[in-house]
Design a protein around this motif. Structure first.
Motif, PDB file in Angstrom:
ATOM      1  N   VAL A  48       0.861  -1.187   0.000  1.00  0.00           N
ATOM      2  CA  VAL A  48       0.000   0.000   0.000  1.00  0.00           C
ATOM      3  C   VAL A  48       0.893   1.231   0.000  1.00  0.00           C
ATOM      4  O   VAL A  48       1.812   1.348   0.811  1.00  0.00           O
ATOM      5  CB  VAL A  48      -0.949   0.014   1.218  1.00  0.00           C
ATOM      6  N   ARG A  49       0.634   2.140  -0.925  1.00  0.00           N
ATOM      7  CA  ARG A  49       1.394   3.382  -1.058  1.00  0.00           C
ATOM      8  C   ARG A  49       0.414   4.544  -1.116  1.00  0.00           C
ATOM      9  O   ARG A  49      -0.764   4.369  -1.402  1.00  0.00           O
ATOM     10  CB  ARG A  49       2.247   3.384  -2.327  1.00  0.00           C
ATOM     11  N   ARG A  50       0.930   5.731  -0.889  1.00  0.00           N
ATOM     12  CA  ARG A  50       0.095   6.941  -0.968  1.00  0.00           C
ATOM     13  C   ARG A  50       0.710   7.906  -1.968  1.00  0.00           C
ATOM     14  O   ARG A  50       1.887   8.251  -1.873  1.00  0.00           O
ATOM     15  CB  ARG A  50      -0.011   7.590   0.417  1.00  0.00           C
ATOM     16  N   ASN A  51      -0.081   8.332  -2.948  1.00  0.00           N
ATOM     17  CA  ASN A  51       0.312   9.320  -3.959  1.00  0.00           C
ATOM     18  C   ASN A  51       1.602   8.937  -4.678  1.00  0.00           C
ATOM     19  O   ASN A  51       2.427   9.791  -4.972  1.00  0.00           O
ATOM     20  CB  ASN A  51       0.444  10.709  -3.337  1.00  0.00           C
ATOM     21  N   ALA A  75      -7.814  -1.531 -11.140  1.00  0.00           N
ATOM     22  CA  ALA A  75      -9.154  -1.049 -10.813  1.00  0.00           C
ATOM     23  C   ALA A  75      -9.002   0.286 -10.102  1.00  0.00           C
ATOM     24  O   ALA A  75      -8.029   0.522  -9.390  1.00  0.00           O
ATOM     25  CB  ALA A  75      -9.886  -2.046  -9.920  1.00  0.00           C
ATOM     26  N   ARG A  76      -9.950   1.159 -10.337  1.00  0.00           N
ATOM     27  CA  ARG A  76      -9.977   2.465  -9.681  1.00  0.00           C
ATOM     28  C   ARG A  76     -11.346   2.621  -9.052  1.00  0.00           C
ATOM     29  O   ARG A  76     -12.365   2.386  -9.692  1.00  0.00           O
ATOM     30  CB  ARG A  76      -9.742   3.570 -10.706  1.00  0.00           C
ATOM     31  N   LEU A  77     -11.338   2.982  -7.765  1.00  0.00           N
ATOM     32  CA  LEU A  77     -12.605   3.264  -7.123  1.00  0.00           C
ATOM     33  C   LEU A  77     -12.506   4.575  -6.368  1.00  0.00           C
ATOM     34  O   LEU A  77     -11.414   4.998  -5.957  1.00  0.00           O
ATOM     35  CB  LEU A  77     -13.041   2.120  -6.197  1.00  0.00           C
ATOM     36  N   VAL A  78     -13.630   5.207  -6.245  1.00  0.00           N
ATOM     37  CA  VAL A  78     -13.718   6.468  -5.520  1.00  0.00           C
ATOM     38  C   VAL A  78     -14.418   6.187  -4.204  1.00  0.00           C
ATOM     39  O   VAL A  78     -15.467   5.541  -4.167  1.00  0.00           O
ATOM     40  CB  VAL A  78     -14.489   7.534  -6.330  1.00  0.00           C
ATOM     41  N   ILE A 110      -8.762   5.278  -4.838  1.00  0.00           N
ATOM     42  CA  ILE A 110      -7.946   4.112  -4.531  1.00  0.00           C
ATOM     43  C   ILE A 110      -7.743   3.342  -5.826  1.00  0.00           C
ATOM     44  O   ILE A 110      -8.718   3.023  -6.526  1.00  0.00           O
ATOM     45  CB  ILE A 110      -8.605   3.216  -3.461  1.00  0.00           C
ATOM     46  N   GLU A 111      -6.480   3.081  -6.146  1.00  0.00           N
ATOM     47  CA  GLU A 111      -6.138   2.293  -7.323  1.00  0.00           C
ATOM     48  C   GLU A 111      -5.605   0.950  -6.851  1.00  0.00           C
ATOM     49  O   GLU A 111      -4.790   0.898  -5.928  1.00  0.00           O
ATOM     50  CB  GLU A 111      -5.066   3.005  -8.151  1.00  0.00           C
ATOM     51  N   ALA A 112      -6.061  -0.122  -7.473  1.00  0.00           N
ATOM     52  CA  ALA A 112      -5.597  -1.470  -7.143  1.00  0.00           C
ATOM     53  C   ALA A 112      -4.989  -2.093  -8.394  1.00  0.00           C
ATOM     54  O   ALA A 112      -5.538  -1.948  -9.499  1.00  0.00           O
ATOM     55  CB  ALA A 112      -6.757  -2.324  -6.645  1.00  0.00           C
ATOM     56  N   LEU A 169      -0.807  -4.345  -5.522  1.00  0.00           N
ATOM     57  CA  LEU A 169      -0.391  -3.003  -5.117  1.00  0.00           C
ATOM     58  C   LEU A 169      -1.636  -2.139  -5.021  1.00  0.00           C
ATOM     59  O   LEU A 169      -2.501  -2.173  -5.901  1.00  0.00           O
ATOM     60  CB  LEU A 169       0.581  -2.414  -6.142  1.00  0.00           C
ATOM     61  N   VAL A 170      -1.719  -1.347  -3.953  1.00  0.00           N
ATOM     62  CA  VAL A 170      -2.829  -0.406  -3.755  1.00  0.00           C
ATOM     63  C   VAL A 170      -2.226   0.975  -3.559  1.00  0.00           C
ATOM     64  O   VAL A 170      -1.307   1.139  -2.755  1.00  0.00           O
ATOM     65  CB  VAL A 170      -3.685  -0.806  -2.535  1.00  0.00           C
ATOM     66  N   ILE A 171      -2.719   1.941  -4.323  1.00  0.00           N
ATOM     67  CA  ILE A 171      -2.236   3.320  -4.205  1.00  0.00           C
ATOM     68  C   ILE A 171      -3.410   4.203  -3.800  1.00  0.00           C
ATOM     69  O   ILE A 171      -4.432   4.247  -4.484  1.00  0.00           O
ATOM     70  CB  ILE A 171      -1.607   3.829  -5.516  1.00  0.00           C
TER      71      ILE A 171
END
Length: 143
Positions: A23-26, A127-130, A66-68, A38-40
């Motif tokens: 898991v990462r941020r930005n 995948a991208r979710l809001v 969130i991007e997976a 990987l999740v961003i």
């Protein structure tokens, strides 16, 4: 810290502790996605608040992204792994939709899915979710 940063940090911690995926941020997308995925977390957009007076309070519906990502397997599959990762993300987020009282509510959207070809690397599914996080502040910079 501001309420916004407290909420983003809390979401990051929920994802980091609740998932086996990195898991990462930005972050920018790396050339290689770990086998576990990987999740961003992207900070997103708080949008324009609804304001009430006396006392002044601003209500935000902050759209966090969130991007997976999961690697595509040798047979061209990987959809089940992406679906499983999305299920784990949803379960981690919905375990406490108020983030310990920081938010009024948190609602994830249905994911948009696709595949990415990264030059010099194996293809990945993504995948991208809001996630819409509703919260109140009296000062948008410090609240």
């Amino acid at each position: 810290m501001s309420r916004r940063e407290d909420i983003l940090s809390a979401i990051f911690d929920v994802l980091r502790t609740g998932l086996a995926a990195a898991v990462r941020r930005n972050e920018v997308l790396p050339e290689k996605v770990p086998a576990a995925g990987l999740v961003i977390l992207r900070d997103g957009d708080p949008g324009a608040p609804d304001v009430t007076l006396n006392p002044r309070t601003e209500f935000y519906s902050h759209r966090v992204e969130i991007e997976a990502y999961v690697p595509r397997d040798a047979q061209g599959g990987g959809e089940a792994a992406l679906d499983a990762l999305l299920g784990l993300i949803g379960a981690a987020l919905m375990a406490d939709p108020s983030l310990g009282g920081l938010a009024e509510n948190m609602v994830p959207s249905a994911p948009e899915t696709g595949a990415l070809a990264i030059e010099g690397a194996a293809p990945v599914l993504n995948a991208r979710l809001v996630v819409t996080v509703d919260y109140l502040v009296s000062d948008p910079l410090a609240g």
